[in-house]
Design a protein around this motif. Structure first.
Motif, short mmCIF file in Angstrom:
data_model
loop_
_atom_site.label_atom_id
_atom_site.label_comp_id
_atom_site.label_asym_id
_atom_site.label_seq_id
_atom_site.Cartn_x
_atom_site.Cartn_y
_atom_site.Cartn_z
N GLU A 1 -67.63 -34.19 76.71
CA GLU A 1 -68.67 -34.92 77.44
C GLU A 1 -70.26 -34.74 76.74
N ARG A 2 -69.95 -33.69 76.19
CA ARG A 2 -71.24 -33.01 75.13
C ARG A 2 -70.77 -32.62 74.04
N GLN B 1 -79.58 -40.87 73.33
CA GLN B 1 -78.07 -40.26 73.96
C GLN B 1 -78.24 -38.82 74.32
N HIS C 1 -78.42 -36.76 76.74
CA HIS C 1 -77.47 -36.41 77.92
C HIS C 1 -75.84 -36.22 77.21
N ARG C 2 -75.71 -36.61 76.17
CA ARG C 2 -74.39 -36.39 75.37
C ARG C 2 -74.36 -35.19 74.64
N TRP D 1 -75.16 -31.09 73.35
CA TRP D 1 -75.63 -29.93 73.76
C TRP D 1 -76.32 -29.06 72.53
N ASP E 1 -86.09 -40.15 77.47
CA ASP E 1 -85.54 -38.98 78.57
C ASP E 1 -85.97 -37.73 78.06
N ALA F 1 -84.30 -34.65 79.45
CA ALA F 1 -82.95 -34.53 79.07
C ALA F 1 -82.90 -33.74 77.54
N GLN G 1 -83.20 -30.39 77.03
CA GLN G 1 -82.21 -29.47 77.61
C GLN G 1 -81.28 -29.37 76.37
#
Length: 294
Positions: free
Chosen positions: A135-136, A156, A158-159, A161, A196, A199, A202
């Motif tokens: 997912e990441r 992208q 959110h995809r 880490w 974003d 996001a 993070q």
């Protein structure tokens, strides 16, 4: 029931297992993307994948303008073995529209193609093949790949880490007063989404460039060039200056950046791989530590 023997006398299931071990583990064969066969990829998959009890992670190594994708796959292979990671090296060829254009993947859009979507389709494909969830993932790109890496983060976040942005020749600043690709003013119109920033905060971010990476012949935009637009050169004269401008743009928006200016290093992506591995090792330790603590 015993397996049916093939013409060599070996059971078919044993032959299939040997073929899988040979072509789908270690440095793999080159595959055409199922989503769009114009875009192949290769992998490094540790032979003991899934046998350590620790969830494998994915790191994408994006090539530059020269398309040396297998070289980056091989450069990260020892890291992958020690850190239980799959390395994905995509190939986005020159001239997929038949026009010889070298830079399409760097700017994320070419004709009806979205290169971020192409990468995500390949990630989904290998997730299915190896029965893993990515997912990441981590993303590294150097030179032309550095273009791709920071713009993928913009679209992208959110995809990911973690992302390592290496020596891009040109940068897209978080600047709402200038149009894409120099800034982000019309990103919603072009991509159907706004940056974003929350996001992006993070995602662990490294920026890396050689201190001796000072040649400008390839990165100075001139009127009439395909990628020319007003303020195309305003982020700096050379790659260290432009990457520093990107760092400042990020930090002004609350996005933390590890900035590595590698001494005595020219424009050579393989020479910065140890510095990138140090970054990914630290972030993997944090990621896995947080998972165990949860």
């Amino acid at each position: 029931m015993s397996a049916v023997a093939n013409q060599t006398g070996k059971p078919e299931d044993e032959a299939a297992a040997r073929g899988r071990a040979l072509y789908e583990y270690g440095p793999t064969s080159i595959y055409a993307s199922r989503h769009d066969p114009r875009f192949p990829y290769c992998l490094y998959v540790p032979p003991n994948l899934g046998q350590t009890g620790e969830k494998p992670e994915l790191i994408v190594a994006m090539h530059g303008t020269g398309r040396g994708f297998t070289g980056y796959r091989d450069a990260f292979s020892a890291f992958a073995r020690w850190h239980n990671c799959v390395i994905l090296a995509p190939l986005f060829p020159i001239g997929v529209m038949g026009d010889g254009y070298r830079d399409g993947f760097k700017y994320m859009r070419e004709g009806d193609l979205r290169y971020d979507h192409l990468l995500l389709a390949i990630v989904d494909e290998i997730s299915e093949r190896y029965r893993l969830s990515f997912e990441r993932f981590g993303l590294f790109g150097y030179s032309g790949g550095g273009h791709f890496a920071h713009r993928f983060l913009l679209l992208q976040p959110h995809r990911l880490w973690g992302v390592s942005i290496g020596a891009p020749g040109s940068v897209t600043l978080l600047d709402p007063t200038r149009d894409w690709w120099v800034g982000t003013r019309n990103i919603g119109e072009l991509f159907g989404q706004e940056p974003d920033i929350a996001a992006m905060r993070q995602v662990a971010v490294q920026m890396v460039v050689g201190a001796a990476d000072l040649e400008t012949w390839e990165i100075t935009h001139r009127p009439g060039g395909r990628n020319w637009m007003p303020d195309a050169n305003h982020a700096g004269r050379n790659r260290p200056e432009r990457l520093a401008a990107l760092r400042d743009s990020f930090t002004q928006n609350g996005i933390s950046v590890r900035f590595d200016l590698v001494p005595n290093t020219p424009h050579d992506g393989l020479k910065v791989v140890p510095t990138v591995e140090d970054f990914f090792a630290a972030e993997l330790a944090k990621l896995r530590g947080a998972r165990k603590a949860a």
